[in-house]
Every structure is written in structure tokens, then in C-alpha cells.
Scaffold this motif. Structure first.
Motif, PDB file in Angstrom:
ATOM      1  N   MET A  92       0.813  -1.206   0.000  1.00 37.83           N
ATOM      2  CA  MET A  92       0.000   0.000   0.000  1.00 37.83           C
ATOM      3  C   MET A  92       0.850   1.259   0.000  1.00 37.83           C
ATOM      4  SD  MET A  92      -2.673   1.271   2.874  1.00 37.83           S
ATOM      5  CE  MET A  92      -3.432  -0.348   2.918  1.00 37.83           C
ATOM      6  N   LEU A  93       1.968   1.232   0.712  1.00 42.56           N
ATOM      7  CA  LEU A  93       2.791   2.423   0.868  1.00 42.56           C
ATOM      8  C   LEU A  93       3.475   2.843  -0.427  1.00 42.56           C
ATOM      9  CD1 LEU A  93       4.379   1.664   4.358  1.00 42.56           C
ATOM     10  CD2 LEU A  93       2.370   3.061   3.843  1.00 42.56           C
ATOM     11  N   HIS A  94       3.475   1.973  -1.431  1.00 45.81           N
ATOM     12  CA  HIS A  94       4.089   2.321  -2.712  1.00 45.81           C
ATOM     13  C   HIS A  94       3.141   3.108  -3.605  1.00 45.81           C
ATOM     14  CE1 HIS A  94       1.682  -1.195  -3.769  1.00 45.81           C
ATOM     15  NE2 HIS A  94       1.718  -0.755  -5.004  1.00 45.81           N
ATOM     16  N   HIS A  95       1.855   3.182  -3.245  1.00 45.83           N
ATOM     17  CA  HIS A  95       0.883   3.885  -4.093  1.00 45.83           C
ATOM     18  C   HIS A  95       1.251   5.366  -4.210  1.00 45.83           C
ATOM     19  CE1 HIS A  95      -1.869   0.692  -4.895  1.00 45.83           C
ATOM     20  NE2 HIS A  95      -2.067   0.426  -3.630  1.00 45.83           N
ATOM     21  N   LYS A  96       0.994   5.911  -5.396  1.00 46.89           N
ATOM     22  CA  LYS A  96       1.300   7.315  -5.665  1.00 46.89           C
ATOM     23  C   LYS A  96       0.134   8.186  -5.213  1.00 46.89           C
ATOM     24  CE  LYS A  96       3.351   8.123  -9.517  1.00 46.89           C
ATOM     25  NZ  LYS A  96       3.596   8.285 -10.976  1.00 46.89           N
ATOM     26  N   LEU A  97       0.401   9.125  -4.297  1.00 45.64           N
ATOM     27  CA  LEU A  97      -0.609  10.020  -3.760  1.00 45.64           C
ATOM     28  C   LEU A  97      -0.383  11.441  -4.250  1.00 45.64           C
ATOM     29  CD1 LEU A  97      -1.051   7.542  -1.942  1.00 45.64           C
ATOM     30  CD2 LEU A  97      -1.207   9.081   0.020  1.00 45.64           C
ATOM     31  N   LEU A  98      -1.452  12.102  -4.668  1.00 46.67           N
ATOM     32  CA  LEU A  98      -1.406  13.514  -5.030  1.00 46.67           C
ATOM     33  C   LEU A  98      -2.130  14.311  -3.946  1.00 46.67           C
ATOM     34  CD1 LEU A  98      -0.956  15.963  -6.849  1.00 46.67           C
ATOM     35  CD2 LEU A  98      -2.987  15.269  -8.172  1.00 46.67           C
ATOM     36  N   LEU A  99      -1.420  15.238  -3.299  1.00 47.74           N
ATOM     37  CA  LEU A  99      -1.961  16.056  -2.220  1.00 47.74           C
ATOM     38  C   LEU A  99      -2.208  17.458  -2.759  1.00 47.74           C
ATOM     39  CD1 LEU A  99       0.660  14.952   0.485  1.00 47.74           C
ATOM     40  CD2 LEU A  99      -1.455  13.780  -0.197  1.00 47.74           C
ATOM     41  N   VAL A 100      -3.455  17.942  -2.630  1.00 45.17           N
ATOM     42  CA  VAL A 100      -3.835  19.212  -3.251  1.00 45.17           C
ATOM     43  C   VAL A 100      -4.417  20.153  -2.200  1.00 45.17           C
ATOM     44  CG1 VAL A 100      -5.122  20.303  -5.113  1.00 45.17           C
ATOM     45  CG2 VAL A 100      -4.436  17.902  -5.332  1.00 45.17           C
ATOM     46  N   ASP A 101      -3.739  21.284  -1.976  1.00 44.13           N
ATOM     47  CA  ASP A 101      -4.232  22.288  -1.030  1.00 44.13           C
ATOM     48  C   ASP A 101      -3.528  23.608  -1.319  1.00 44.13           C
ATOM     49  OD1 ASP A 101      -4.869  23.820   1.424  1.00 44.13           O
ATOM     50  OD2 ASP A 101      -5.598  21.891   2.145  1.00 44.13           O
ATOM     51  N   ASP A 102      -4.276  24.712  -1.300  1.00 43.99           N
ATOM     52  CA  ASP A 102      -3.650  26.008  -1.574  1.00 43.99           C
ATOM     53  C   ASP A 102      -2.960  26.593  -0.348  1.00 43.99           C
ATOM     54  OD1 ASP A 102      -6.231  26.410  -0.389  1.00 43.99           O
ATOM     55  OD2 ASP A 102      -6.112  28.518  -0.935  1.00 43.99           O
ATOM     56  N   ASP A 103      -3.164  25.978   0.819  1.00 44.49           N
ATOM     57  CA  ASP A 103      -2.491  26.403   2.049  1.00 44.49           C
ATOM     58  C   ASP A 103      -1.135  25.687   2.126  1.00 44.49           C
ATOM     59  OD1 ASP A 103      -1.544  26.632   4.693  1.00 44.49           O
ATOM     60  OD2 ASP A 103      -3.558  26.831   5.490  1.00 44.49           O
ATOM     61  N   ARG A 104      -0.065  26.423   1.910  1.00 42.41           N
ATOM     62  CA  ARG A 104       1.271  25.812   1.859  1.00 42.41           C
ATOM     63  C   ARG A 104       1.626  25.110   3.165  1.00 42.41           C
ATOM     64  NH1 ARG A 104       3.620  25.532  -3.293  1.00 42.41           N
ATOM     65  NH2 ARG A 104       2.971  27.364  -4.495  1.00 42.41           N
ATOM     66  N   ASP A 105       1.241  25.710   4.293  1.00 36.55           N
ATOM     67  CA  ASP A 105       1.548  25.105   5.588  1.00 36.55           C
ATOM     68  C   ASP A 105       0.835  23.766   5.739  1.00 36.55           C
ATOM     69  OD1 ASP A 105       3.189  27.220   6.312  1.00 36.55           O
ATOM     70  OD2 ASP A 105       1.590  28.304   7.354  1.00 36.55           O
ATOM     71  N   ASN A 121       5.846   7.811  -2.343  1.00 35.85           N
ATOM     72  CA  ASN A 121       5.569   8.338  -3.678  1.00 35.85           C
ATOM     73  C   ASN A 121       4.508   9.431  -3.571  1.00 35.85           C
ATOM     74  OD1 ASN A 121       5.675   8.620  -6.429  1.00 35.85           O
ATOM     75  ND2 ASN A 121       5.334   6.454  -6.874  1.00 35.85           N
ATOM     76  N   LEU A 122       4.946  10.643  -3.223  1.00 30.44           N
ATOM     77  CA  LEU A 122       4.028  11.737  -2.922  1.00 30.44           C
ATOM     78  C   LEU A 122       4.220  12.894  -3.897  1.00 30.44           C
ATOM     79  CD1 LEU A 122       4.532  11.744   0.952  1.00 30.44           C
ATOM     80  CD2 LEU A 122       2.609  10.740  -0.301  1.00 30.44           C
ATOM     81  N   LEU A 123       3.113  13.407  -4.413  1.00 26.74           N
ATOM     82  CA  LEU A 123       3.106  14.564  -5.288  1.00 26.74           C
ATOM     83  C   LEU A 123       2.249  15.646  -4.649  1.00 26.74           C
ATOM     84  CD1 LEU A 123       2.369  12.639  -8.600  1.00 26.74           C
ATOM     85  CD2 LEU A 123       4.601  13.470  -7.863  1.00 26.74           C
ATOM     86  N   THR A 124       2.543  16.916  -4.931  1.00 26.21           N
ATOM     87  CA  THR A 124       1.758  17.996  -4.347  1.00 26.21           C
ATOM     88  C   THR A 124       1.355  19.003  -5.419  1.00 26.21           C
ATOM     89  OG1 THR A 124       3.711  19.356  -3.820  1.00 26.21           O
ATOM     90  CG2 THR A 124       2.953  17.797  -2.129  1.00 26.21           C
ATOM     91  N   ALA A 125       0.231  19.679  -5.152  1.00 22.47           N
ATOM     92  CA  ALA A 125      -0.237  20.773  -6.002  1.00 22.47           C
ATOM     93  C   ALA A 125      -0.922  21.791  -5.108  1.00 22.47           C
ATOM     94  CB  ALA A 125      -1.201  20.260  -7.067  1.00 22.47           C
ATOM     95  N   SER A 126      -0.746  23.076  -5.438  1.00 21.09           N
ATOM     96  CA  SER A 126      -1.321  24.130  -4.610  1.00 21.09           C
ATOM     97  C   SER A 126      -2.472  24.853  -5.298  1.00 21.09           C
ATOM     98  CB  SER A 126      -0.239  25.145  -4.215  1.00 21.09           C
ATOM     99  OG  SER A 126       0.405  25.655  -5.364  1.00 21.09           O
ATOM    100  N   GLN A 179      -0.765  10.342 -13.185  1.00 26.58           N
ATOM    101  CA  GLN A 179      -1.761   9.313 -12.908  1.00 26.58           C
ATOM    102  C   GLN A 179      -1.606   8.727 -11.505  1.00 26.58           C
ATOM    103  OE1 GLN A 179      -1.589   6.538 -16.199  1.00 26.58           O
ATOM    104  NE2 GLN A 179      -2.584   7.988 -17.559  1.00 26.58           N
ATOM    105  N   PRO A 180      -1.855   9.533 -10.473  1.00 21.35           N
ATOM    106  CA  PRO A 180      -1.738   9.040  -9.093  1.00 21.35           C
ATOM    107  C   PRO A 180      -2.785   7.981  -8.776  1.00 21.35           C
ATOM    108  CG  PRO A 180      -2.801  11.180  -9.143  1.00 21.35           C
ATOM    109  CD  PRO A 180      -2.294  10.930 -10.536  1.00 21.35           C
ATOM    110  N   ASN A 181      -2.513   7.193  -7.741  1.00 21.88           N
ATOM    111  CA  ASN A 181      -3.445   6.155  -7.316  1.00 21.88           C
ATOM    112  C   ASN A 181      -4.536   6.682  -6.397  1.00 21.88           C
ATOM    113  OD1 ASN A 181      -0.451   4.554  -7.237  1.00 21.88           O
ATOM    114  ND2 ASN A 181      -2.071   3.687  -8.503  1.00 21.88           N
ATOM    115  N   LEU A 182      -4.288   7.837  -5.765  1.00 18.83           N
ATOM    116  CA  LEU A 182      -5.276   8.444  -4.870  1.00 18.83           C
ATOM    117  C   LEU A 182      -4.994   9.934  -4.779  1.00 18.83           C
ATOM    118  CD1 LEU A 182      -6.778   7.205  -1.581  1.00 18.83           C
ATOM    119  CD2 LEU A 182      -5.561   9.383  -1.531  1.00 18.83           C
ATOM    120  N   ILE A 183      -6.065  10.734  -4.640  1.00 20.87           N
ATOM    121  CA  ILE A 183      -5.925  12.180  -4.504  1.00 20.87           C
ATOM    122  C   ILE A 183      -6.544  12.626  -3.187  1.00 20.87           C
ATOM    123  CG2 ILE A 183      -6.488  14.433  -5.494  1.00 20.87           C
ATOM    124  CD1 ILE A 183      -6.713  13.037  -8.225  1.00 20.87           C
ATOM    125  N   VAL A 184      -5.781  13.377  -2.393  1.00 18.18           N
ATOM    126  CA  VAL A 184      -6.295  14.047  -1.204  1.00 18.18           C
ATOM    127  C   VAL A 184      -6.531  15.493  -1.616  1.00 18.18           C
ATOM    128  CG1 VAL A 184      -5.856  14.714   1.193  1.00 18.18           C
ATOM    129  CG2 VAL A 184      -5.050  12.491   0.335  1.00 18.18           C
TER     130      VAL A 184
END
Length: 231
Positions: free
Chosen positions: A1-14, A30-35, A48-53
Motif C-alpha cells: 500500500m505504501l508504494h501507491h502514488k498520492l497527489l496532495l492538493v491544497d492552496d495552504d502551503r503550511d 511516492n508523494l506529489l503535491t499541487a497548490s 496518474q496518481p493512485n489516490l488524490i487528497v
């Protein structure tokens, strides 16, 4: 599970840094971010992430608009985050296609548990048998059964097949597949990918010269078609 690619999206940098820290401490690698929503769309298409927060309240393109856009073509799991706790917002997100909804502020443990539950539902570990038109692929044992014969997949072939299987029915770009087998610095390995694809086709296709399961999408990448009626 920990190998899945996650995309984290939030405009709050903190908050984005806090999310990164939570998942890193939990062992996700495997973590990606977008603001912003527009940046998230670009990364989603390319990586193509496996899950998006996904944060709801963002300028220009909010989380609801982003989710509507990706749901046109994708069922990637999405966990929505919001500072608002109104039932109407939760219902709207779920109606659009969110998999779960977590109000801010939240406990890191609850976030991790919810993400873990979504990943387990979306990518069950026990589902490691792929039924194709001309063969059956056992990913747990790296074996292909075809015409009463058992063939063994190499490590690279297995990595490629798993990536294609995770995105079955959708195009996986050449870049993503090169990265899968070669790592971050994959430029220049396109010919190597073509060789692995050819060998993989020879094992999984009835007629490798006329593939029906592993299809080339010219100029973009490849798509894996499962046997009709399988999931």
C-alpha cells in the motif's frame, strides 16, 4: 500500500507541508503535491496518481470543479478535505464522485486510516489475477498461463504489467511506464520500454503481432484491456 502514488492538493502551503509530513512519517514514499486546481489537473494527467487528497476551498478552481473534471474520464479514488462541515458540502462532494470526506481540523491518524481504507477498497491485495482475452496473468507469482503453458514474467515485465493493470482501460503514458521501470531519470529509455512491451506481448497475447489486450495508443502510450466481463 505504501508504494501507491498520492497527489496532495491544497492552496495552504503550511497544510500541504503538514500533509507531506504525515504521509512520509507513515512510510509513504511516492508523494506529489499541487497548490491549485489547475496545477493538480496537470499533475493528474501526467503522473496518474493512485489516490488524490483534495482540498475543497481553493481559488479559481475549487475542489468540486476539479473533481467534476477528472470524473469525466477517471475513477481514481479521491478523499476531500474541507474546513466547512455542513452536510450540504459533504453530500455535494459524494454526489460528484468523492470516495470519502474529512472535515478540517482532523487527526493525522484518522486521515491515514481513511486513506488506507480507500486504497484497500480500490486496490485489493487479493485481486492479483488478471483475465485477458488470450491469457491469465498471476501477478502474485509473476506467471502467465496461456494455451496450457506457464510463462514467467521478468521483474521489469511484472512492473509494467502491474502499472497497466492498475489503470486498466485507460491510457498510461510512455513517460509513466519508462519511470516505472527506469526510475525518475527515464529520458532516453523509450526504446528500452518498447523492447519490454514487445516481450510482454509475446507472453500475454494470442497473436503478438495483432494485440488485443496490450494496445499501443500512438503518440501517447499504452492501454491494457481486460477480458470482457472481468474486473
Amino acid at each position: 500500500m505504501l508504494h501507491h502514488k498520492l497527489l496532495l492538493v491544497d492552496d495552504d502551503r503550511d497544510l500541504l507541508e503538514m500533509l507531506l509530513s504525515i504521509f512520509r512519517r507513515a512510510g509513504y514514499t511516492n508523494l506529489l503535491t499541487a497548490s491549485s486546481g489547475s496545477e493538480a489537473l496537470r499533475i493528474w494527467r501526467e503522473a496518474q496518481p493512485n489516490l488524490i487528497v483534495l482540498d475543497v476551498m481553493m481559488p479559481c478552481m475549487d475542489g468540486f470543479s476539479f473533481l467534476k473534471e477528472i470524473r469525466r474520464t477517471s475513477r481514481v479514488p479521491v478523499l476531500m478535505l474541507t474546513a466547512r462541515g455542513e452536510a450540504e458540502d459533504r453530500i455535494e462532494g459524494l454526489e460528484i464522485g468523492a470516495d470519502d470526506y474529512l472535515p478540517k481540523p482532523f487527526l493525522p491518524k484518522e486521515l491515514l486510516l481513511r486513506v488506507s481504507a480507500i486504497l484497500n477498497r480500490a486496490y485489493p491485495n487479493q485481486n492479483e489475477i488478471a483475465e485477458l482475452a488470450g491469457s491469465t496473468v498471476d501477478m502474485a507469482n509473476a506467471e502467465v498461463r496461456k494455451d496450457n503453458e506457464t510463462l514467467t514474467l521478468t521483474a521489469k515485465e511484472l512492473l509494467l504489467f502491474k502499472k497497466l493493470y492498475q489503470n486498466a482501460g485507460r491510457i498510461v503514458t510512455t513517460g509513466i511506464l519508462c519511470e516505472t521501470i527506469c526510475g525518475e531519470f527515464w529520458q532516453g529509455y523509450e526504446s528500452t520500454l518498447s523492447t519490454h512491451i514487445r516481450h510482454l506481448r509475446e507472453k500475454i497475447e494470442k497473436n503478438p503481432s495483432k494485440p488485443v489486450s496490450l494496445i499501443t495508443v500512438k503518440g501517447l502510450g499504452y492501454r491494457l484491456n481486460l477480458k470482457e466481463g472481468s474486473s
